[in-house]
Design a protein around this motif. Structure first.
Motif, PDB file in Angstrom:
ATOM      1  N   ASP A 260      54.825 101.515  61.536  1.00 25.50           N
ATOM      2  CA  ASP A 260      55.729 101.630  60.384  1.00 25.50           C
ATOM      3  C   ASP A 260      57.173 101.416  60.821  1.00 25.50           C
ATOM      4  O   ASP A 260      57.937 100.715  60.145  1.00 25.50           O
ATOM      5  CB  ASP A 260      55.574 103.005  59.744  1.00 25.50           C
ATOM      6  CG  ASP A 260      56.522 103.205  58.581  1.00 25.50           C
ATOM      7  OD1 ASP A 260      56.375 102.510  57.554  1.00 25.50           O
ATOM      8  OD2 ASP A 260      57.443 104.048  58.689  1.00 25.50           O
ATOM      9  N   ALA A 261      57.563 102.005  61.948  1.00 24.76           N
ATOM     10  CA  ALA A 261      58.928 101.815  62.455  1.00 24.76           C
ATOM     11  C   ALA A 261      59.204 100.348  62.742  1.00 24.76           C
ATOM     12  O   ALA A 261      60.277  99.818  62.418  1.00 24.76           O
ATOM     13  CB  ALA A 261      59.135 102.651  63.721  1.00 24.76           C
ATOM     14  N   ALA A 262      58.229  99.670  63.336  1.00 17.69           N
ATOM     15  CA  ALA A 262      58.400  98.247  63.653  1.00 17.69           C
ATOM     16  C   ALA A 262      58.492  97.406  62.386  1.00 17.69           C
ATOM     17  O   ALA A 262      59.332  96.502  62.272  1.00 17.69           O
ATOM     18  CB  ALA A 262      57.244  97.768  64.528  1.00 17.69           C
ATOM     19  N   LEU A 263      57.629  97.703  61.408  1.00 18.35           N
ATOM     20  CA  LEU A 263      57.623  96.920  60.169  1.00 18.35           C
ATOM     21  C   LEU A 263      58.912  97.135  59.376  1.00 18.35           C
ATOM     22  O   LEU A 263      59.482  96.188  58.825  1.00 18.35           O
ATOM     23  CB  LEU A 263      56.409  97.300  59.317  1.00 18.35           C
ATOM     24  CG  LEU A 263      56.243  96.505  58.028  1.00 18.35           C
ATOM     25  CD1 LEU A 263      55.945  95.034  58.324  1.00 18.35           C
ATOM     26  CD2 LEU A 263      55.145  97.101  57.154  1.00 18.35           C
ATOM     27  N   GLU A 264      59.377  98.379  59.315  1.00 18.27           N
ATOM     28  CA  GLU A 264      60.612  98.649  58.569  1.00 18.27           C
ATOM     29  C   GLU A 264      61.785  97.893  59.179  1.00 18.27           C
ATOM     30  O   GLU A 264      62.638  97.364  58.454  1.00 18.27           O
ATOM     31  CB  GLU A 264      60.900 100.160  58.562  1.00 18.27           C
ATOM     32  CG  GLU A 264      59.968 100.972  57.680  1.00 18.27           C
ATOM     33  CD  GLU A 264      60.320 100.901  56.209  1.00 18.27           C
ATOM     34  OE1 GLU A 264      61.054  99.977  55.796  1.00 18.27           O
ATOM     35  OE2 GLU A 264      59.855 101.771  55.459  1.00 18.27           O
ATOM     36  N   ALA A 282      58.337 104.924  68.399  1.00 18.20           N
ATOM     37  CA  ALA A 282      59.120 104.838  67.158  1.00 18.20           C
ATOM     38  C   ALA A 282      60.542 104.326  67.357  1.00 18.20           C
ATOM     39  O   ALA A 282      61.318 104.284  66.401  1.00 18.20           O
ATOM     40  CB  ALA A 282      59.144 106.178  66.430  1.00 18.20           C
ATOM     41  N   ASN A 283      60.911 103.905  68.575  1.00 17.14           N
ATOM     42  CA  ASN A 283      62.219 103.321  68.829  1.00 17.14           C
ATOM     43  C   ASN A 283      62.069 101.860  69.235  1.00 17.14           C
ATOM     44  O   ASN A 283      61.184 101.527  70.029  1.00 17.14           O
ATOM     45  CB  ASN A 283      62.939 104.062  69.966  1.00 17.14           C
ATOM     46  CG  ASN A 283      63.715 105.261  69.483  1.00 17.14           C
ATOM     47  OD1 ASN A 283      64.535 105.154  68.578  1.00 17.14           O
ATOM     48  ND2 ASN A 283      63.450 106.411  70.069  1.00 17.14           N
ATOM     49  N   PRO A 284      62.911 100.982  68.714  1.00 21.02           N
ATOM     50  CA  PRO A 284      62.854  99.589  69.173  1.00 21.02           C
ATOM     51  C   PRO A 284      63.326  99.484  70.620  1.00 21.02           C
ATOM     52  O   PRO A 284      64.366 100.039  70.988  1.00 21.02           O
ATOM     53  CB  PRO A 284      63.814  98.862  68.221  1.00 21.02           C
ATOM     54  CG  PRO A 284      64.733  99.920  67.715  1.00 21.02           C
ATOM     55  CD  PRO A 284      63.929 101.184  67.678  1.00 21.02           C
ATOM     56  N   CYS A 285      62.544  98.800  71.443  1.00 21.86           N
ATOM     57  CA  CYS A 285      62.976  98.568  72.826  1.00 21.86           C
ATOM     58  C   CYS A 285      63.367  97.115  73.037  1.00 21.86           C
ATOM     59  O   CYS A 285      63.936  96.764  74.072  1.00 21.86           O
ATOM     60  CB  CYS A 285      61.894  98.984  73.816  1.00 21.86           C
ATOM     61  SG  CYS A 285      60.300  98.201  73.603  1.00 21.86           S
ATOM     62  N   GLY A 286      63.085  96.256  72.050  1.00 20.08           N
ATOM     63  CA  GLY A 286      63.504  94.863  72.108  1.00 20.08           C
ATOM     64  C   GLY A 286      63.417  94.225  70.743  1.00 20.08           C
ATOM     65  O   GLY A 286      62.390  94.354  70.058  1.00 20.08           O
ATOM     66  N   VAL A 287      64.501  93.573  70.324  1.00 19.95           N
ATOM     67  CA  VAL A 287      64.544  92.875  69.035  1.00 19.95           C
ATOM     68  C   VAL A 287      65.266  91.557  69.255  1.00 19.95           C
ATOM     69  O   VAL A 287      66.317  91.525  69.895  1.00 19.95           O
ATOM     70  CB  VAL A 287      65.292  93.689  67.955  1.00 19.95           C
ATOM     71  CG1 VAL A 287      65.252  92.972  66.611  1.00 19.95           C
ATOM     72  CG2 VAL A 287      64.710  95.096  67.836  1.00 19.95           C
ATOM     73  N   ALA A 288      64.698  90.472  68.738  1.00 22.23           N
ATOM     74  CA  ALA A 288      65.356  89.175  68.923  1.00 22.23           C
ATOM     75  C   ALA A 288      64.958  88.208  67.830  1.00 22.23           C
ATOM     76  O   ALA A 288      63.865  88.285  67.259  1.00 22.23           O
ATOM     77  CB  ALA A 288      65.005  88.585  70.290  1.00 22.23           C
ATOM     78  N   THR A 289      65.878  87.275  67.550  1.00 15.84           N
ATOM     79  CA  THR A 289      65.596  86.141  66.680  1.00 15.84           C
ATOM     80  C   THR A 289      65.523  84.887  67.552  1.00 15.84           C
ATOM     81  O   THR A 289      65.974  84.882  68.699  1.00 15.84           O
ATOM     82  CB  THR A 289      66.689  85.969  65.618  1.00 15.84           C
ATOM     83  OG1 THR A 289      67.936  85.716  66.291  1.00 15.84           O
ATOM     84  CG2 THR A 289      66.834  87.223  64.767  1.00 15.84           C
ATOM     85  N   GLY A 290      64.943  83.834  67.008  1.00 17.53           N
ATOM     86  CA  GLY A 290      64.832  82.596  67.769  1.00 17.53           C
ATOM     87  C   GLY A 290      64.528  81.425  66.863  1.00 17.53           C
ATOM     88  O   GLY A 290      64.281  81.595  65.656  1.00 17.53           O
ATOM     89  N   ALA A 291      64.550  80.237  67.435  1.00 18.89           N
ATOM     90  CA  ALA A 291      64.214  79.047  66.655  1.00 18.89           C
ATOM     91  C   ALA A 291      62.744  79.067  66.266  1.00 18.89           C
ATOM     92  O   ALA A 291      62.355  78.535  65.221  1.00 18.89           O
ATOM     93  CB  ALA A 291      64.540  77.787  67.457  1.00 18.89           C
ATOM     94  N   THR A 292      61.922  79.671  67.130  1.00  9.14           N
ATOM     95  CA  THR A 292      60.498  79.841  66.840  1.00  9.14           C
ATOM     96  C   THR A 292      60.120  81.282  67.110  1.00  9.14           C
ATOM     97  O   THR A 292      60.857  82.026  67.773  1.00  9.14           O
ATOM     98  CB  THR A 292      59.624  78.922  67.724  1.00  9.14           C
ATOM     99  OG1 THR A 292      59.796  79.328  69.097  1.00  9.14           O
ATOM    100  CG2 THR A 292      60.029  77.463  67.560  1.00  9.14           C
ATOM    101  N   LEU A 293      58.947  81.662  66.630  1.00  7.36           N
ATOM    102  CA  LEU A 293      58.501  83.037  66.823  1.00  7.36           C
ATOM    103  C   LEU A 293      58.259  83.330  68.301  1.00  7.36           C
ATOM    104  O   LEU A 293      58.597  84.427  68.790  1.00  7.36           O
ATOM    105  CB  LEU A 293      57.221  83.278  66.016  1.00  7.36           C
ATOM    106  CG  LEU A 293      56.971  84.692  65.485  1.00  7.36           C
ATOM    107  CD1 LEU A 293      58.166  85.195  64.680  1.00  7.36           C
ATOM    108  CD2 LEU A 293      55.709  84.697  64.624  1.00  7.36           C
TER     109      LEU A 293
END
Length: 529
Positions: A260-264, A282-293
């Motif tokens: 749930d934490a990841a989806l939110e 329940a804590n994000p340890c890595g979040v990133a955007t990119g040109a592809t998944l």
């Protein structure tokens, strides 16, 4: 009285599933069938003999069916204590026949609301006679059986067949408990609609939360705790609780909480570029955007590859084969995605314990709603933290204004920090987290931990420098002293985003100016306890 022979049954249902089979079983045991409206028609169409309730009561239906079963001939037959001489005499004097089984499911109130019906139609779908019969039968379960769920028909039929057309007290007690739960949930659904949708109350004087059990879980946060998943009865946004599990072991309490934490968090980027969120405890340890998944995944993993082991992953795009292959490189507990192609499913099929959850459309992060938290002796209720900040909401408070890239990094870091346990510090650069400091008792330690994680990640990846160099840093609440900000400067941050509002704001701003930082205030904080 233990076993009660069923001689007369009253059936009035909106859900006709299993009705005919039950009616046939009752007829096979010589039970007289009483019914109303569409239920009576369905039984007659199946060739069964049915007596209309109006004939039984000697009183016609009236007021568009609002009044049909609210009659002493019905409720006297349900509520009479059969071995009480006074009750028995009253039944004889007034010609009241006993009713031994009631089969009722209530008007589809929640479904009517969910389809967007007008208010008048919603009101007409508030059942009155049904709940009254259910409660009468359930109260008098020593003599009367009550069925409110078609799923129980087979059990009732089996019991009648074994006991020569009779029900046992044990069955009647279990059915009564379920019946009272059904009417309580029904009333709670109506109460909630009146309070929130119809009256627009923020916090009604009495709060009812209609829930149904979705599944019992293996255990709670720890093996000595019990746990279950409950689902809303009324209309609700889809979320992790409604996700389709394609494969993998049964989900645990912690799996649901982390997923749930990841989806939110990933839902904050549902309209953005391909984004991957990795969560641990329940804590994000890595979040990133990119040109592809797959590029986004590799960048998110690089932020903290140690914590990502055994983590939970959520993505904002349909999962593809290359991303699934990359994810399979380390042990992962759960992957949540809007959908997954055949190649991704084939990759994960080789990982029998990995849970793949398909959520469909991602939740709207701006949706309204309430969050509930139990405390000793009570419950805390608040509106969801659906606050969001854009470029126009930012106030530059330093001599140097942030560059366009720094602004983007600030907003990215701020979005992530909203989902990190307080005290939260998040460094970000180029659409990727550089370091996350979560849940510390002071903000300075969070800033130092996040910077240390970034240095550790750089060493493991073989980078020349940590990604905190040239990064933006977000703080979920104001810096009460300049020390936390100076720790960010030491880590290499060049821009800061924070709520502001401290009595020492001027001191913190002066420290930022002296270090050549650009700093913006949001005027909004995101504590997450």
């Amino acid at each position: 009285m233990s076993n009660v022979k069923i001689t007369r049954a009253l059936l009035s249902v909106s859900d006709k599933a299993g009705l005919v089979e039950l009616g046939q079983a009752l007829a096979r045991h010589g039970v007289e069938l009483l019914s109303t409206g569409g239920t009576a028609r369905a039984l007659r169409d199946a060739g069964l003999t049915v007596k209309d309730v109006s004939e039984h009561t000697g009183f016609p239906e009236m007021m568009d069916g609002r009044v049909k079963t609210l009659h002493p001939m019905v409720h006297g037959g349900l509520l009479a204590v059969r071995d009480d001489a006074e009750h028995a005499q009253a039944m004889v004097e007034h010609g009241i026949a006993p009713i031994d089984l009631v089969v009722v499911n209530l008007y589809p109130f929640a479904q009517t609301v969910a389809k967007g019906a007008e208010r008048d139609e919603i009101i007409e779908n508030i059942d009155i006679g049904g709940p009254s019969m259910v409660r009468s039968a359930a109260k008098n379960h020593h003599y009367v059986a009550i069925a409110t769920d078609p799923a129980d028909y087979a059990m009732i039929i089996a019991e009648l067949d074994v006991n020569d057309g009779a029900t046992t007290l044990d069955l009647r007690r279990r059915l009564a408990a379920k019946a009272f739960a059904a009417t309580a949930a029904y009333d709670a659904t109506i109460s909630s609609w009146f309070a929130f949708a119809d009256q627009g109350e923020g916090f009604p004087a009495s709060l009812s939360v209609p829930l149904k059990k979705g599944a019992e879980l293996r255990y709670g946060e720890n093996p000595h705790q019990k746990a279950a998943l409950y689902l809303p009865l009324g209309p609700s946004a889809r979320g992790i609780a409604q996700a389709e599990q394609v494969q993998g072991k049964e989900l645990s309490y912690n799996n649901y909480n982390d997923a749930d934490a990841a989806l939110e968090l990933v839902s904050e980027f549902r309209d953005g570029p391909p984004t991957v969120v990795i969560v641990k405890h329940a804590n994000p340890c890595g979040v990133a955007t990119g040109a592809t998944l797959v590029e986004a995944y590799e960048a998110a993993l690089a932020c903290d590859s140690v914590s990502a082991f055994g983590g939970i992953i959520a993505v904002n795009r349909p999962l593809d084969g290359p991303t699934a292959e990359a994810i399979s490189g380390i042990f992962t507990e759960v992957v949540a995605a809007p959908s997954a192609d055949g190649a991704a499913k084939a990759v994960f099929a080789k990982k029998k314990n990995l849970r793949l959850l398909l959520t469909g459309e991602l939740p709207d992060p701006a949706r309204p709603g309430l969050t509930l938290k139990t405390i000793a002796g009570g419950m805390l209720v608040q509106s969801r933290d659906n606050g969001r900040i854009g470029h126009d909401d930012l106030k530059v408070v330093t001599k140097r204004e942030p560059t366009t890239q720094e602004l983007e990094d600030c907003l990215f870091a701020w979005t992530v920090a909203k989902h990190v346990k307080s005290n939260a510090i998040v460094y970000a650069r180029g659409g990727s987290t550089a370091g996350v400091g979560a849940g510390q008792m002071n903000r300075l330690e969070s800033a130092r931990i996040a910077a240390w994680k970034a240095r550790d990640a750089a060493e493991k990846a073989g980078w020349a420098e940590p990604r905190t160099i040239g990064s933006a840093v977000a703080s979920d609440a104001f810096f009460p002293f300049a020390d936390g900000l100076l720790a960010a400067v030491e880590a290499g941050a060049t821009a800061v985003i924070q709520p502001g509002g401290s009595i020492r704001d001027e001191e913190v701003i002066a420290a930022a100016d002296e270090a050549g930082l650009a700093m913006v205030f949001t005027g909004m904080r995101h504590f997450r306890h």
